[in-house]
Design an enzyme around this catalytic site. Structure first.
Site, PDB file in Angstrom:
ATOM      1  N   SER A  44      58.651  23.476 -61.433  1.00 33.57           N
ATOM      2  CA  SER A  44      59.681  22.405 -61.449  1.00 33.57           C
ATOM      3  C   SER A  44      60.039  21.657 -60.470  1.00 33.57           C
ATOM      4  CB  SER A  44      60.863  22.828 -62.414  1.00 33.57           C
ATOM      5  OG  SER A  44      61.966  22.080 -62.296  1.00 33.57           O
ATOM      6  N   TYR A  68      67.760  29.137 -63.295  1.00 35.45           N
ATOM      7  CA  TYR A  68      66.689  28.577 -63.199  1.00 35.45           C
ATOM      8  C   TYR A  68      65.959  28.055 -61.961  1.00 35.45           C
ATOM      9  CZ  TYR A  68      62.983  25.494 -65.200  1.00 35.45           C
ATOM     10  OH  TYR A  68      61.598  24.769 -65.523  1.00 35.45           O
TER      11      TYR A  68
END
Length: 302
Positions: free
Chosen positions: A175, A188
Protein backbone atom coordinates in the site's frame (compact mmCIF):
# COMPACT_ATOMS: atom_id res chain seq x y z
CA UNK A 1 43.15 3.18 -0.52
CA UNK A 2 44.68 0.57 -2.86
CA UNK A 3 44.46 0.79 -6.63
CA UNK A 4 41.72 -1.85 -6.90
CA UNK A 5 39.45 -0.02 -4.48
CA UNK A 6 40.18 3.31 -6.19
CA UNK A 7 39.30 1.79 -9.55
CA UNK A 8 35.95 0.54 -8.17
CA UNK A 9 35.17 4.01 -6.81
CA UNK A 10 35.92 5.62 -10.17
CA UNK A 11 33.92 3.06 -12.16
CA UNK A 12 30.84 3.17 -9.90
CA UNK A 13 29.44 6.48 -11.29
CA UNK A 14 29.84 5.12 -14.82
CA UNK A 15 27.86 1.99 -13.88
CA UNK A 16 25.14 4.11 -12.29
CA UNK A 17 24.79 6.30 -15.38
CA UNK A 18 24.71 3.17 -17.56
CA UNK A 19 21.90 1.68 -15.43
CA UNK A 20 19.89 4.91 -15.63
CA UNK A 21 20.27 5.13 -19.42
CA UNK A 22 19.43 1.44 -19.83
CA UNK A 23 16.31 1.73 -17.64
CA UNK A 24 15.20 4.82 -19.57
CA UNK A 25 15.60 3.09 -22.93
CA UNK A 26 13.81 -0.05 -21.69
CA UNK A 27 10.94 2.10 -20.45
CA UNK A 28 10.21 3.19 -24.03
CA UNK A 29 10.72 -0.22 -25.61
CA UNK A 30 8.14 -3.04 -25.43
CA UNK A 31 9.04 -5.46 -22.65
CA UNK A 32 9.30 -9.19 -23.07
CA UNK A 33 6.42 -10.73 -21.15
CA UNK A 34 6.43 -13.90 -19.10
CA UNK A 35 4.31 -16.72 -20.50
CA UNK A 36 2.00 -17.83 -17.68
CA UNK A 37 0.73 -21.04 -19.30
CA UNK A 38 3.07 -23.20 -17.23
CA UNK A 39 2.66 -21.37 -13.93
CA UNK A 40 0.97 -22.49 -10.74
CA UNK A 41 -0.22 -19.36 -8.92
CA UNK A 42 -1.05 -19.23 -5.21
CA UNK A 43 -2.91 -16.16 -3.90
CA UNK A 44 -3.39 -15.52 -0.20
CA UNK A 45 -6.60 -13.72 0.68
CA UNK A 46 -7.89 -14.99 -2.65
CA UNK A 47 -11.55 -15.30 -1.76
CA UNK A 48 -12.55 -11.66 -2.16
CA UNK A 49 -11.43 -8.12 -2.87
CA UNK A 50 -8.23 -7.62 -4.84
CA UNK A 51 -7.28 -11.26 -4.30
CA UNK A 52 -10.33 -12.51 -6.16
CA UNK A 53 -9.74 -10.07 -9.02
CA UNK A 54 -6.12 -11.24 -9.17
CA UNK A 55 -7.30 -14.83 -9.55
CA UNK A 56 -9.58 -13.83 -12.42
CA UNK A 57 -6.81 -11.85 -14.11
CA UNK A 58 -4.24 -14.66 -13.84
CA UNK A 59 -6.82 -17.05 -15.29
CA UNK A 60 -7.48 -14.66 -18.19
CA UNK A 61 -3.75 -14.47 -18.90
CA UNK A 62 -3.51 -18.26 -19.17
CA UNK A 63 -2.13 -19.46 -15.82
CA UNK A 64 -2.01 -23.24 -15.68
CA UNK A 65 -3.41 -23.65 -12.15
CA UNK A 66 -4.67 -21.35 -9.42
CA UNK A 67 -4.64 -21.95 -5.68
CA UNK A 68 -6.60 -19.72 -3.32
CA UNK A 69 -5.86 -19.39 0.38
CA UNK A 70 -8.02 -17.60 2.89
CA UNK A 71 -9.87 -17.88 6.19
CA UNK A 72 -13.48 -17.92 4.90
CA UNK A 73 -14.39 -21.10 3.07
CA UNK A 74 -17.59 -19.70 1.56
CA UNK A 75 -15.74 -16.90 -0.24
CA UNK A 76 -12.96 -19.24 -1.35
CA UNK A 77 -15.42 -21.76 -2.76
CA UNK A 78 -17.33 -19.10 -4.70
CA UNK A 79 -14.13 -17.64 -6.14
CA UNK A 80 -12.83 -21.09 -7.04
CA UNK A 81 -16.07 -21.94 -8.87
CA UNK A 82 -15.85 -18.66 -10.80
CA UNK A 83 -12.31 -19.48 -11.94
CA UNK A 84 -13.25 -23.05 -12.85
CA UNK A 85 -16.05 -21.73 -15.08
CA UNK A 86 -13.39 -19.80 -17.00
CA UNK A 87 -11.74 -23.11 -17.86
CA UNK A 88 -8.77 -22.83 -15.46
CA UNK A 89 -8.00 -25.49 -12.87
CA UNK A 90 -8.49 -23.98 -9.42
CA UNK A 91 -8.11 -25.26 -5.86
CA UNK A 92 -8.78 -23.63 -2.51
CA UNK A 93 -7.49 -24.30 1.00
CA UNK A 94 -8.58 -22.70 4.25
CA UNK A 95 -5.39 -21.27 5.73
CA UNK A 96 -4.63 -18.45 8.15
CA UNK A 97 -1.25 -17.04 7.09
CA UNK A 98 -0.74 -15.70 10.61
CA UNK A 99 -0.42 -19.29 11.80
CA UNK A 100 3.10 -20.43 10.92
CA UNK A 101 2.50 -24.14 11.43
CA UNK A 102 -0.73 -24.03 9.44
CA UNK A 103 1.09 -22.33 6.55
CA UNK A 104 3.82 -24.96 6.46
CA UNK A 105 1.28 -27.78 6.74
CA UNK A 106 -0.92 -26.47 3.93
CA UNK A 107 2.11 -25.72 1.76
CA UNK A 108 3.04 -29.40 1.97
CA UNK A 109 -0.52 -30.38 1.03
CA UNK A 110 -0.42 -28.00 -1.95
CA UNK A 111 2.82 -29.51 -3.25
CA UNK A 112 1.42 -33.04 -2.93
CA UNK A 113 -2.02 -32.40 -4.41
CA UNK A 114 -1.45 -29.60 -6.94
CA UNK A 115 2.27 -29.25 -7.62
CA UNK A 116 5.07 -26.73 -7.22
CA UNK A 117 3.99 -23.12 -6.81
CA UNK A 118 5.87 -20.85 -9.23
CA UNK A 119 4.09 -17.55 -8.48
CA UNK A 120 3.30 -16.63 -4.88
CA UNK A 121 1.03 -13.63 -4.35
CA UNK A 122 1.00 -12.33 -0.77
CA UNK A 123 -2.26 -10.42 -0.73
CA UNK A 124 -3.90 -11.30 2.61
CA UNK A 125 -4.27 -8.31 4.92
CA UNK A 126 -6.47 -6.83 7.65
CA UNK A 127 -7.04 -3.29 8.95
CA UNK A 128 -8.79 -2.18 12.13
CA UNK A 129 -8.76 1.56 11.50
CA UNK A 130 -8.15 2.93 14.98
CA UNK A 131 -5.61 5.12 16.70
CA UNK A 132 -2.97 3.53 18.90
CA UNK A 133 -4.70 4.35 22.20
CA UNK A 134 -8.07 3.14 20.92
CA UNK A 135 -6.69 -0.12 19.54
CA UNK A 136 -7.09 -3.47 21.24
CA UNK A 137 -3.74 -5.15 21.90
CA UNK A 138 -4.82 -8.44 20.34
CA UNK A 139 -6.07 -6.61 17.24
CA UNK A 140 -2.71 -4.87 16.89
CA UNK A 141 -0.90 -8.19 17.09
CA UNK A 142 -3.30 -9.77 14.60
CA UNK A 143 -2.54 -7.07 12.03
CA UNK A 144 1.21 -7.56 12.32
CA UNK A 145 0.92 -11.36 12.21
CA UNK A 146 -1.22 -11.37 9.05
CA UNK A 147 0.12 -8.38 7.13
CA UNK A 148 3.82 -8.84 7.88
CA UNK A 149 4.82 -12.14 9.46
CA UNK A 150 2.46 -14.07 7.20
CA UNK A 151 4.72 -13.15 4.28
CA UNK A 152 7.71 -14.59 6.10
CA UNK A 153 5.99 -17.96 6.49
CA UNK A 154 4.54 -18.21 2.96
CA UNK A 155 7.78 -17.10 1.32
CA UNK A 156 9.86 -19.52 3.39
CA UNK A 157 7.43 -22.28 2.45
CA UNK A 158 7.57 -21.81 -1.33
CA UNK A 159 10.74 -19.86 -2.24
CA UNK A 160 13.24 -22.75 -1.76
CA UNK A 161 11.59 -24.82 -4.48
CA UNK A 162 11.47 -21.81 -6.81
CA UNK A 163 15.21 -21.40 -6.36
CA UNK A 164 15.75 -25.10 -7.12
CA UNK A 165 13.67 -24.86 -10.27
CA UNK A 166 15.16 -21.46 -11.16
CA UNK A 167 11.61 -20.44 -11.90
CA UNK A 168 9.48 -18.32 -9.59
CA UNK A 169 8.08 -14.97 -8.63
CA UNK A 170 7.10 -13.51 -5.24
CA UNK A 171 4.46 -10.79 -5.28
CA UNK A 172 3.39 -8.47 -2.48
CA UNK A 173 0.20 -6.38 -2.55
CA UNK A 174 1.37 -3.55 -0.33
CA UNK A 175 0.00 0.00 0.00
CA UNK A 176 1.13 3.57 -0.57
CA UNK A 177 0.42 3.98 3.16
CA UNK A 178 3.67 2.11 3.80
CA UNK A 179 5.45 5.24 2.55
CA UNK A 180 2.93 7.92 3.52
CA UNK A 181 1.08 6.87 6.70
CA UNK A 182 -2.20 8.40 7.83
CA UNK A 183 -3.70 8.83 11.30
CA UNK A 184 -6.34 6.35 12.35
CA UNK A 185 -4.74 3.30 10.75
CA UNK A 186 -1.55 2.96 12.75
CA UNK A 187 -1.68 -0.84 12.79
CA UNK A 188 -2.07 -1.09 9.03
CA UNK A 189 0.53 1.56 8.16
CA UNK A 190 3.11 0.00 10.47
CA UNK A 191 2.55 -3.51 9.13
CA UNK A 192 2.75 -2.34 5.51
CA UNK A 193 5.97 -0.43 6.18
CA UNK A 194 7.47 -3.61 7.63
CA UNK A 195 6.17 -5.56 4.66
CA UNK A 196 7.80 -3.10 2.25
CA UNK A 197 11.15 -3.44 4.02
CA UNK A 198 10.78 -7.21 3.79
CA UNK A 199 10.19 -7.05 0.04
CA UNK A 200 12.99 -4.55 -0.59
CA UNK A 201 15.44 -6.81 1.23
CA UNK A 202 14.12 -9.93 -0.52
CA UNK A 203 14.31 -8.28 -3.93
CA UNK A 204 17.95 -7.32 -3.39
CA UNK A 205 18.75 -10.79 -2.08
CA UNK A 206 17.37 -12.43 -5.23
CA UNK A 207 19.20 -10.24 -7.76
CA UNK A 208 21.75 -12.96 -8.44
CA UNK A 209 19.20 -15.81 -8.47
CA UNK A 210 18.37 -16.69 -12.10
CA UNK A 211 14.72 -17.17 -12.95
CA UNK A 212 13.34 -15.85 -9.65
CA UNK A 213 12.03 -12.31 -9.24
CA UNK A 214 9.91 -10.08 -7.01
CA UNK A 215 7.17 -7.52 -7.50
CA UNK A 216 5.80 -5.11 -4.89
CA UNK A 217 2.63 -3.19 -5.75
CA UNK A 218 1.85 -0.02 -3.78
CA UNK A 219 -1.67 1.16 -4.65
CA UNK A 220 -3.55 4.20 -3.43
CA UNK A 221 -6.94 3.76 -1.72
CA UNK A 222 -8.72 0.92 -3.53
CA UNK A 223 -12.48 0.62 -3.70
CA UNK A 224 -12.98 -2.64 -1.79
CA UNK A 225 -15.00 -3.53 1.29
CA UNK A 226 -11.78 -3.69 3.30
CA UNK A 227 -11.61 0.13 3.37
CA UNK A 228 -15.36 0.68 3.34
CA UNK A 229 -16.24 4.13 4.68
CA UNK A 230 -12.80 5.70 4.16
CA UNK A 231 -13.17 9.20 2.71
CA UNK A 232 -10.78 11.54 0.94
CA UNK A 233 -11.37 15.28 0.77
CA UNK A 234 -11.28 15.57 -3.01
CA UNK A 235 -12.57 12.27 -4.43
CA UNK A 236 -12.65 13.66 -7.98
CA UNK A 237 -9.00 14.62 -7.80
CA UNK A 238 -7.99 11.43 -5.95
CA UNK A 239 -10.56 8.79 -6.95
CA UNK A 240 -10.23 5.34 -5.37
CA UNK A 241 -8.69 2.70 -7.59
CA UNK A 242 -10.81 -0.08 -9.02
CA UNK A 243 -9.65 -3.51 -7.73
CA UNK A 244 -9.74 -4.96 -11.25
CA UNK A 245 -7.31 -2.24 -12.40
CA UNK A 246 -4.94 -3.06 -9.52
CA UNK A 247 -5.15 -6.74 -10.49
CA UNK A 248 -4.43 -6.02 -14.16
CA UNK A 249 -1.41 -3.86 -13.35
CA UNK A 250 -0.11 -6.43 -10.87
CA UNK A 251 -0.25 -9.32 -13.33
CA UNK A 252 1.36 -7.16 -16.01
CA UNK A 253 4.16 -6.26 -13.57
CA UNK A 254 4.76 -9.95 -12.89
CA UNK A 255 4.92 -10.70 -16.60
CA UNK A 256 7.44 -7.88 -17.18
CA UNK A 257 9.39 -8.64 -13.97
CA UNK A 258 8.87 -5.11 -12.65
CA UNK A 259 10.16 -4.83 -9.05
CA UNK A 260 8.03 -1.92 -7.78
CA UNK A 261 4.75 -0.48 -9.05
CA UNK A 262 3.06 2.68 -7.70
CA UNK A 263 -0.65 3.09 -8.47
CA UNK A 264 -1.60 5.52 -9.83
CA UNK A 265 1.65 6.82 -11.30
CA UNK A 266 1.18 10.15 -9.46
CA UNK A 267 2.14 8.35 -6.26
CA UNK A 268 5.74 8.51 -7.52
CA UNK A 269 5.50 12.28 -7.06
CA UNK A 270 4.32 11.78 -3.49
CA UNK A 271 7.36 9.65 -2.72
CA UNK A 272 9.70 12.29 -4.15
CA UNK A 273 7.98 15.13 -2.27
CA UNK A 274 8.24 13.27 1.01
CA UNK A 275 11.98 12.89 0.46
CA UNK A 276 12.66 16.58 -0.15
CA UNK A 277 9.99 18.63 1.63
CA UNK A 278 10.27 19.76 5.27
CA UNK A 279 7.87 18.29 7.81
CA UNK A 280 5.89 21.54 8.01
CA UNK A 281 5.15 21.39 4.27
CA UNK A 282 4.10 17.74 4.50
CA UNK A 283 1.75 18.70 7.33
CA UNK A 284 0.05 21.27 5.07
CA UNK A 285 -0.31 18.65 2.32
CA UNK A 286 -2.00 16.29 4.78
CA UNK A 287 -4.34 19.09 5.88
CA UNK A 288 -5.18 19.94 2.27
CA UNK A 289 -5.86 16.34 1.25
CA UNK A 290 -7.87 15.59 4.39
CA UNK A 291 -5.85 12.56 5.48
CA UNK A 292 -6.19 13.58 9.13
CA UNK A 293 -9.90 12.80 9.04
CA UNK A 294 -10.18 10.22 6.25
CA UNK A 295 -10.64 7.36 8.75
CA UNK A 296 -13.33 9.09 10.83
CA UNK A 297 -16.08 7.36 8.84
CA UNK A 298 -14.21 4.08 8.42
CA UNK A 299 -16.37 0.97 8.66
CA UNK A 300 -14.11 -1.68 7.22
CA UNK A 301 -15.20 -5.13 6.13
CA UNK A 302 -18.60 -6.12 7.47
Amino acid sequence: MDLKALGCVLILPIHIVYCIVRATVCWFLPSRRRDLTGDVVLITGGGRGIGRHLAVEFAKRGAKKLILWGRTEKCLKEACEEIAMMGTECHYFVCDVANREEVYKQAKVVREKVGDVTILVNNAAVVHGKSLLDSDDDALLKTQHINTLGQFWTTKAFLPRMLELQNGHVVCLNSILSLSPIPGAIDYCTSKSSSLAFMESLTLGLLDCPGVGCTTVLPFHTNTEMFQGMRVRFPKLFPPLKPEVVAQRTVDAVRTNTPFVYLPWTMNVLVILKSVLPESALKEIHKFSGTYTCMNTFKGRT
